[in-house]
Write a protein that holds these residues in place. Sequence first.
Motif, short mmCIF file in Angstrom:
data_model
loop_
_atom_site.label_atom_id
_atom_site.label_comp_id
_atom_site.label_asym_id
_atom_site.label_seq_id
_atom_site.Cartn_x
_atom_site.Cartn_y
_atom_site.Cartn_z
N ASP A 1 0.75 -0.93 -0.14
CA ASP A 1 -0.36 0.15 0.27
C ASP A 1 0.58 1.41 -0.01
O ASP A 1 0.59 2.27 -0.64
CB ASP A 1 -0.82 -0.04 1.02
CG ASP A 1 -1.83 -0.74 1.16
OD1 ASP A 1 -2.13 -1.33 -0.10
OD2 ASP A 1 -2.61 -1.52 2.44
N TYR A 2 1.90 1.52 0.22
CA TYR A 2 2.86 2.56 1.05
C TYR A 2 4.28 2.09 1.61
O TYR A 2 4.98 0.61 1.50
CB TYR A 2 1.98 2.93 2.58
CG TYR A 2 1.41 3.61 2.35
CD1 TYR A 2 0.84 4.70 1.55
CD2 TYR A 2 0.07 2.98 3.14
CE1 TYR A 2 -0.78 5.14 2.13
CE2 TYR A 2 -1.13 3.88 3.72
CZ TYR A 2 -1.47 4.54 3.07
OH TYR A 2 -2.88 5.13 2.72
N THR A 3 5.18 2.87 0.21
CA THR A 3 6.40 2.71 0.20
C THR A 3 7.20 4.18 1.60
O THR A 3 6.75 4.27 1.75
CB THR A 3 6.76 2.48 -0.85
OG1 THR A 3 6.94 4.06 -1.39
CG2 THR A 3 6.07 1.38 -2.04
N ASP B 1 5.98 7.02 0.33
CA ASP B 1 4.70 7.88 0.46
C ASP B 1 5.08 8.65 2.47
O ASP B 1 4.78 9.70 2.74
CB ASP B 1 3.52 6.44 0.34
CG ASP B 1 3.54 6.30 -0.94
OD1 ASP B 1 2.78 7.02 -1.88
OD2 ASP B 1 3.74 5.04 -0.79
N ASP C 1 5.10 12.58 1.42
CA ASP C 1 3.92 12.73 1.25
C ASP C 1 3.34 12.44 2.60
O ASP C 1 1.68 11.95 3.31
CB ASP C 1 2.96 11.72 0.89
CG ASP C 1 2.68 11.65 -1.02
OD1 ASP C 1 3.38 12.41 -1.20
OD2 ASP C 1 2.72 10.18 -1.83
N VAL D 1 2.90 10.06 4.66
CA VAL D 1 2.02 9.15 5.26
C VAL D 1 2.81 7.90 6.71
O VAL D 1 3.74 8.32 6.63
CB VAL D 1 2.29 7.49 4.17
CG1 VAL D 1 1.73 6.63 4.90
CG2 VAL D 1 0.92 8.33 2.84
N GLN E 1 2.04 2.79 9.09
CA GLN E 1 1.52 1.93 7.74
C GLN E 1 2.06 2.22 6.48
O GLN E 1 1.59 0.68 5.66
CB GLN E 1 0.55 3.48 7.14
CG GLN E 1 -0.83 3.76 8.67
CD GLN E 1 -1.79 4.94 7.59
OE1 GLN E 1 -1.40 4.98 6.36
NE2 GLN E 1 -2.67 5.71 8.37
N ALA E 2 3.70 2.34 6.69
CA ALA E 2 3.93 1.84 5.81
C ALA E 2 5.31 0.32 5.84
O ALA E 2 5.70 -0.67 5.52
CB ALA E 2 5.82 2.46 5.28
#
Length: 265
Positions: free
Chosen positions: A57-59, A62, A66, A68, A72-73
């Motif tokens: 979903d995220y790297t 992000d 961004d 994030v 979450q990553a």
Amino acid sequence: MTTVFAVANQKGGVGKTTSSVNLAASLAATRKKVLLVDIDPQGNATTGSGVDKFDTDYTIYDVLCDEVPTEQAIVATPEDSGFDLITANGDLTAAEVQLLDMKSREFRLRNALARIRDRYDYILIDCPPSLNMLTVNALTAADSVIVPIQCEYYALEGLTALMNTIEKIRTVLNPKLHIGGLLRTMYDPRNSLSNDVSNQLISHFGDKVYRTIIPRNVRLAEAPSHGAPVITYDPKSRGAVSYLALAGEILRREQALKNQPAAAS
């Protein structure tokens, strides 16, 4: 107390990613909580850990660009590898340019890791083979630098530039940064040049050179194509034994550093 290692050398093909993945797995095998952060746009540490770099979903891109939330990553690697991972892929190439216009650009990774740092015993950052803004972020976030070095002539040439960069980062951005150790990789004792370069490293850097030597090993080279660290791919191979030995050496060094203040008092 968490230790953050940047695995760095601007010279490509010296075993940075191999060392990052296998050291992460070896430290996890000693029951330490380990996070591996891939900040190389090639994403080789991601695939070498058994994770599809295009299917998360995220790297780290992000997280850096961004904002994030770091947690979450984080993804888990396959169960037998035993460590967590923040992935990278080609999107990260854009970050090298975007970071230049961002506020506190050198501290983006350090600030991101601060959110989750206390969850882990060790955080390893696999750096790209260049001294760019991504590498600067890694060195600013790190406590210590592990420098993989292939024992050949050109490796010594590149080492000077890296040492100068580390000193600049220490002076300007990260006063606690230090060299954790120089790791001799792809070592062939039958090669006289390997022995000569090894002796020069010890002569110049003394006990900064890890005693553990990573040999040239077919199983070690095969493991990434199977998406696994060598200690799960072939735990009895010379490569697996060597990285487990390196993990043990690092743990002993860390313990010695922690004991120093008590000894001094």
